[in-house]
Scaffold this motif. Structure first.
Motif, short mmCIF file in Angstrom:
data_model
loop_
_atom_site.label_atom_id
_atom_site.label_comp_id
_atom_site.label_asym_id
_atom_site.label_seq_id
_atom_site.Cartn_x
_atom_site.Cartn_y
_atom_site.Cartn_z
N GLY A 40 0.85 -1.37 0.10
CA GLY A 40 -0.20 -0.19 0.13
C GLY A 40 0.67 1.57 -0.66
N GLY A 41 1.89 1.38 0.46
CA GLY A 41 3.50 2.69 -0.21
C GLY A 41 3.65 3.32 -1.62
N ARG A 42 3.52 4.45 -1.47
CA ARG A 42 4.11 4.80 -2.85
C ARG A 42 4.97 5.81 -2.93
N HIS A 43 5.76 5.59 -3.96
CA HIS A 43 6.95 6.11 -3.91
C HIS A 43 7.20 7.03 -4.98
N VAL A 44 7.27 8.15 -4.82
CA VAL A 44 7.48 9.26 -5.82
C VAL A 44 8.71 9.89 -6.14
N LEU A 45 8.79 8.95 -7.96
CA LEU A 45 10.30 9.74 -7.98
C LEU A 45 10.19 10.90 -9.47
N GLN A 46 11.06 11.10 -9.87
CA GLN A 46 11.47 11.74 -10.52
C GLN A 46 12.28 10.96 -11.77
N LEU A 47 11.73 11.10 -12.78
CA LEU A 47 11.78 10.66 -13.97
C LEU A 47 12.64 11.64 -15.10
N GLU A 48 13.49 10.53 -15.81
CA GLU A 48 14.41 11.29 -17.24
C GLU A 48 14.00 9.84 -18.05
N TYR A 49 13.19 10.28 -18.93
CA TYR A 49 12.31 9.32 -20.21
C TYR A 49 12.98 9.29 -21.11
N ALA A 50 13.67 7.71 -21.42
CA ALA A 50 14.53 7.17 -23.33
C ALA A 50 13.59 6.64 -24.12
N SER A 51 12.91 6.91 -24.74
CA SER A 51 11.56 6.71 -26.19
C SER A 51 12.32 6.72 -26.98
N SER A 52 13.21 7.38 -27.78
CA SER A 52 14.12 7.49 -28.91
C SER A 52 14.79 6.38 -28.69
N ASP A 53 15.20 5.87 -30.06
CA ASP A 53 16.53 4.46 -29.86
C ASP A 53 17.29 5.00 -29.86
N GLU A 54 18.20 6.57 -30.15
CA GLU A 54 19.28 7.61 -29.34
C GLU A 54 19.16 7.09 -28.09
N GLU A 55 18.30 8.14 -27.20
CA GLU A 55 17.95 8.03 -26.25
C GLU A 55 17.45 6.70 -25.37
N ARG A 56 17.42 5.86 -25.69
CA ARG A 56 17.33 4.43 -24.56
C ARG A 56 18.94 3.96 -25.29
N ALA A 57 19.83 3.87 -26.57
CA ALA A 57 21.17 3.75 -26.45
C ALA A 57 22.13 4.54 -24.92
N HIS A 58 21.88 5.61 -25.04
CA HIS A 58 22.55 6.13 -24.66
C HIS A 58 22.44 6.03 -22.96
N GLY A 59 21.11 5.85 -22.25
CA GLY A 59 20.85 5.88 -20.92
C GLY A 59 21.26 6.52 -19.94
N LEU A 60 21.59 5.80 -18.86
CA LEU A 60 22.44 6.76 -17.98
C LEU A 60 23.99 6.37 -18.06
N MET A 61 24.61 6.44 -19.36
CA MET A 61 26.18 6.05 -19.85
C MET A 61 26.48 6.62 -19.24
N GLY A 62 27.65 7.03 -18.16
CA GLY A 62 28.86 8.66 -17.52
C GLY A 62 28.05 8.91 -17.07
N ARG A 63 27.51 8.44 -15.79
CA ARG A 63 26.86 8.83 -14.60
C ARG A 63 27.59 8.94 -13.60
N THR A 64 28.31 9.16 -12.21
CA THR A 64 28.50 9.00 -12.06
C THR A 64 27.69 8.85 -10.51
N THR A 65 26.40 9.81 -10.36
CA THR A 65 25.84 9.86 -9.61
C THR A 65 24.09 10.32 -9.61
N MET A 66 23.13 9.72 -8.77
CA MET A 66 21.72 10.15 -9.34
C MET A 66 21.34 10.07 -7.78
#
Length: 154
Positions: A40-66
């Motif tokens: 019954g818990g609800r968890h709110v997240l801030q999301l980045e959207y990867a919808s195109s082929d280019e965005e999905r291929a890149h994703g979180l590559m290179g990120r050192t923090t989130m």
């Protein structure tokens, strides 16, 4: 004078845009996501959207923090078997594999940074949400939990 100011703003825009592109950074659309766990818990997240082929291929590559309440959602457009990997991704991640109705089917927890091992969805899914490694367990999110808001671009 107005045209000089307008020209300066246009030039600044292109400098900032090209600078981000050359730095290997990609700018994603963002929005709110909400996951309801089975207790019954609800968890709110801030999301980045990867919808195109280019965005999905890149994703979180290179990120050192989130931030702990942030993540990235991959929309594959249709339900299918999905394969992910961690190449060039320094953060350990939880990968939540989600069906067309928003139900989390499987989770690959604490994936290994920089690994080229294939991480399969183990069935047809449309979406994958990536969170910091261990975050799903800490929040009580598991298979059967449901994304109730944020599957589509805002």
């Amino acid at each position: 004078m107005k045209s000089v100011i307008k020209g300066a703003f246009v030039a600044l825009f292109f400098i900032l845009t090209l600078g981000a592109a050359f730095a290997g950074e990609m700018v994603f659309k963002t929005g709110k996501g909400v996951i309801a766990d089975q207790r019954g818990g609800r968890h709110v997240l801030q999301l980045e959207y990867a919808s195109s082929d280019e965005e999905r291929a890149h994703g979180l590559m290179g990120r050192t923090t989130m931030a702990k309440d942030h993540g990235m959602i991959f929309d594959f457009g249709t339900s299918r078997d999905v394969m992910m990997w961690m190449k060039n991704t320094p953060l350990p991640l939880d990968m939540l594999f989600i069906d067309e109705q928003g139900v989390i089917r499987t989770i690959a927890a604490n994936t290994k940074p920089f690994s080229e091992d294939i991480i399969p969805s183990e069935g047809k899914v449309r979406y994958v949400i990536e969170l910091n490694g261990g975050r799903a367990a800490a929040l009580g999110i598991g298979p059967g939990s449901r994304v109730v808001e944020g599957l589509k671009l805002p």
